[in-house]
Scaffold this active site. Structure first.
Site, PDB file in Angstrom:
ATOM      1  N   GLN A  30     -37.157  94.356  22.769  1.00  0.00           N
ATOM      2  CA  GLN A  30     -36.684  94.589  21.401  1.00  0.00           C
ATOM      3  C   GLN A  30     -37.859  94.807  20.452  1.00  0.00           C
ATOM      4  O   GLN A  30     -39.002  94.521  20.800  1.00  0.00           O
ATOM      5  CB  GLN A  30     -35.836  93.394  20.933  1.00  0.00           C
ATOM      6  CG  GLN A  30     -36.509  92.041  21.108  1.00  0.00           C
ATOM      7  CD  GLN A  30     -35.538  90.886  21.364  1.00  0.00           C
ATOM      8  OE1 GLN A  30     -34.363  90.994  21.094  1.00  0.00           O
ATOM      9  NE2 GLN A  30     -36.055  89.780  21.879  1.00  0.00           N
ATOM     10  N   ASP A  61     -27.800  80.625  21.180  1.00  0.00           N
ATOM     11  CA  ASP A  61     -28.350  81.134  19.918  1.00  0.00           C
ATOM     12  C   ASP A  61     -29.023  82.470  20.216  1.00  0.00           C
ATOM     13  O   ASP A  61     -30.241  82.611  20.133  1.00  0.00           O
ATOM     14  CB  ASP A  61     -29.367  80.114  19.360  1.00  0.00           C
ATOM     15  CG  ASP A  61     -29.898  80.514  17.998  1.00  0.00           C
ATOM     16  OD1 ASP A  61     -29.222  81.268  17.274  1.00  0.00           O
ATOM     17  OD2 ASP A  61     -31.005  80.060  17.641  1.00  0.00           O
ATOM     18  N   GLY A  82     -30.782  84.441  30.103  1.00  0.00           N
ATOM     19  CA  GLY A  82     -29.838  83.332  29.997  1.00  0.00           C
ATOM     20  C   GLY A  82     -28.697  83.423  30.992  1.00  0.00           C
ATOM     21  O   GLY A  82     -28.280  82.407  31.581  1.00  0.00           O
ATOM     22  N   HIS A  87     -29.085  76.802  11.332  1.00  0.00           N
ATOM     23  CA  HIS A  87     -29.422  76.002  12.519  1.00  0.00           C
ATOM     24  C   HIS A  87     -28.761  74.616  12.509  1.00  0.00           C
ATOM     25  O   HIS A  87     -28.336  74.127  13.544  1.00  0.00           O
ATOM     26  CB  HIS A  87     -30.950  75.891  12.675  1.00  0.00           C
ATOM     27  CG  HIS A  87     -31.561  77.208  13.082  1.00  0.00           C
ATOM     28  ND1 HIS A  87     -32.356  77.970  12.265  1.00  0.00           N
ATOM     29  CD2 HIS A  87     -31.432  77.920  14.228  1.00  0.00           C
ATOM     30  CE1 HIS A  87     -32.712  79.080  12.885  1.00  0.00           C
ATOM     31  NE2 HIS A  87     -32.178  79.073  14.089  1.00  0.00           N
ATOM     32  N   ASP A 107     -35.259  81.599  26.908  1.00  0.00           N
ATOM     33  CA  ASP A 107     -35.273  82.805  26.078  1.00  0.00           C
ATOM     34  C   ASP A 107     -35.902  83.936  26.887  1.00  0.00           C
ATOM     35  O   ASP A 107     -36.887  83.743  27.601  1.00  0.00           O
ATOM     36  CB  ASP A 107     -36.042  82.592  24.766  1.00  0.00           C
ATOM     37  CG  ASP A 107     -35.738  83.679  23.737  1.00  0.00           C
ATOM     38  OD1 ASP A 107     -35.079  83.381  22.723  1.00  0.00           O
ATOM     39  OD2 ASP A 107     -36.148  84.845  23.959  1.00  0.00           O
TER      40      ASP A 107
HETATM   41  N1  SAM Z   1     -30.126  83.238  14.586  1.00  0.00           N
HETATM   42  C1  SAM Z   1     -29.917  84.317  15.396  1.00  0.00           C
HETATM   43  C2  SAM Z   1     -29.120  85.462  14.911  1.00  0.00           C
HETATM   44  O1  SAM Z   1     -28.945  85.592  13.736  1.00  0.00           O
HETATM   45  O2  SAM Z   1     -28.683  86.316  15.671  1.00  0.00           O
HETATM   46  C3  SAM Z   1     -30.416  84.278  16.756  1.00  0.00           C
HETATM   47  C4  SAM Z   1     -31.841  83.943  16.744  1.00  0.00           C
HETATM   48  S1  SAM Z   1     -32.838  83.908  18.152  1.00  0.00           S
HETATM   49  C5  SAM Z   1     -34.332  84.649  17.560  1.00  0.00           C
HETATM   50  C6  SAM Z   1     -32.235  85.107  19.271  1.00  0.00           C
HETATM   51  C7  SAM Z   1     -32.990  85.066  20.592  1.00  0.00           C
HETATM   52  O3  SAM Z   1     -32.115  85.460  21.651  1.00  0.00           O
HETATM   53  C8  SAM Z   1     -34.199  85.988  20.676  1.00  0.00           C
HETATM   54  O4  SAM Z   1     -35.360  85.201  20.757  1.00  0.00           O
HETATM   55  C9  SAM Z   1     -33.964  86.793  21.944  1.00  0.00           C
HETATM   56  O5  SAM Z   1     -35.132  87.043  22.698  1.00  0.00           O
HETATM   57  C10 SAM Z   1     -32.959  85.924  22.686  1.00  0.00           C
HETATM   58  N2  SAM Z   1     -32.150  86.633  23.700  1.00  0.00           N
HETATM   59  C11 SAM Z   1     -31.497  87.806  23.572  1.00  0.00           C
HETATM   60  N3  SAM Z   1     -30.873  88.110  24.715  1.00  0.00           N
HETATM   61  C12 SAM Z   1     -31.121  87.097  25.585  1.00  0.00           C
HETATM   62  C13 SAM Z   1     -30.750  86.832  26.934  1.00  0.00           C
HETATM   63  N4  SAM Z   1     -29.983  87.687  27.610  1.00  0.00           N
HETATM   64  N5  SAM Z   1     -31.190  85.680  27.511  1.00  0.00           N
HETATM   65  C14 SAM Z   1     -31.950  84.801  26.817  1.00  0.00           C
HETATM   66  N6  SAM Z   1     -32.342  85.010  25.536  1.00  0.00           N
HETATM   67  C15 SAM Z   1     -31.926  86.128  24.927  1.00  0.00           C
END
Ligand code: SAM
Length: 305
Positions: free
Chosen positions: A36, A161, A144, A67, A111
């Site tokens: 991303q 999240d 995940g 959070h 993550d």
């Molecule tokens: N507060 C949030 C929002 O508004 O959408 C989410 C925040 S957090 C930064 C989202 C995280 O999800 C990112 O660090 C991203 O790398 C992670 N992520 C996305 N797809 C994922 C996956 N398939 N497995 C694990 N982590 C994932």
């Protein structure tokens, strides 16, 4: 216009028909990872804003609203959450809130994106506040979905999240019935999960799909929501539980449990707020009582933008 236009603006596409504009003081980081794009922007009103693939994830001014409401209702609903799995949450702020519960002995965070974690560790200390260094934490850089499909470990609470579901986006597989089935499998007998579920206002159809999909797996499914200023909309969460219902906690239950667990330094969530966030408007309640589409691996839920 009645105001002077500055030189740099960040535009977030909120829906196919609306945009949000934030004036930027400084770009603190801008790059592309394997998965991303990342921008870290210093703004005038919201402090630092973390943006992934053009979508605001959190701001240092109001991240606590999101959070605290993501973490505490689920953790308090469980009688004794010792092992917590967090999927996503790259900034470390969800982890920070989990660790406030002294019952928690181990928290595994999975993550996908090492670079989000790295940028957050270095440039967003306000968010993680050292959470990554806590002895109870194991950080796994991985996907995940794959983790829950293969893990033999069991957790009391699973928190999701992740970024919003967009077509072919990195989190597309984290909002389907098959995924929630895997989450169910890694939960202990009294376990529960909660996921962020986009905006029930701007993406009501998708919110309702996520709700119905969780309800197709878990006997207890509840929605809650809160206004997050930097998102400029109300944000929603869906809980799926084997047994315990977070919405049935009274303000005095919440008050007692916060003290017992030693949860301190909250900025938004309190015993009365617990009841507020689980109180849904008439139209949303009606919408969620109707059957909606189920999100599957073959046809996953996705936001229009
Ligand atoms: N507060 C949030 C929002 O508004 O959408 C989410 C925040 S957090 C930064 C989202 C995280 O999800 C990112 O660090 C991203 O790398 C992670 N992520 C996305 N797809 C994922 C996956 N398939 N497995 C694990 N982590 C994932």
């Amino acid at each position: 216009l009645g105001f002077k236009l500055g030189s740099k603006w960040f535009i977030e596409v909120q829906s196919p028909h609306s945009l949000q504009l934030y004036e930027v003081k400084r770009i603190l980081y801008s790059g592309r990872t394997k998965y991303q794009s990342i921008e870290l922007l210093e703004t005038y009103e919201y402090g630092k804003i973390l943006v992934l693939d053009g979508k605001i994830q959190s701001s240092t001014v109001d991240e606590h609203i999101y959070h605290e409401c993501l973490i505490h209702p689920a953790l308090l609903a469980h009688p004794k959450p010792e092992k917590v799995l967090l999927i996503g949450g790259g900034e470390g702020a969800a982890l920070r809130e989990i660790l406030k519960h002294k019952t928690v002995k181990r928290s595994v965070m999975v993550d996908l994106d090492e670079d989000v974690v790295k940028v957050s560790k270095e440039l967003l200390p306000e968010l993680h506040q050292g959470a990554f260094e806590d002895d109870r934490v194991e950080l796994i850089i991985g996907e995940g979905r794959k983790f829950v499909e293969t893990s033999s470990e069991r957790f009391d609470v699973v928190i999701i999240d992740a970024t919003d579901p967009v077509k072919r986006g990195p989190s597309a597989s984290l909002y389907t019935r098959e995924f929630y089935g895997n989450v169910d499998d890694v939960l202990t007998e009294e376990g529960l999960m909660v996921t962020q579920a986009t905006s029930p206002y701007h993406n009501r159809r998708q919110f309702s799909t996520i709700f119905s999909t969780v309800a197709s797996v878990f006997p207890v499914t509840r929605a809650h929501q809160v206004w997050v200023p930097v998102y400029n909309t109300v944000w929603g969460f869906v809980t799926g539980s084997k047994k315990h219902d977070p919405s049935s906690l009274s303000p005095s239950d919440v008050e007692r449990k916060l003290v017992e667990r030693g949860v301190r330094e909250l900025g938004f969530y309190n015993p009365r707020m617990h009841t507020v966030i689980f109180t849904l408007s008439k139209d949303l309640e009606e919408e969620l009582s109707k059957p909606a589409k189920i999100s599957t691996d073959a046809e996953p839920v996705a936001l229009p933008v």
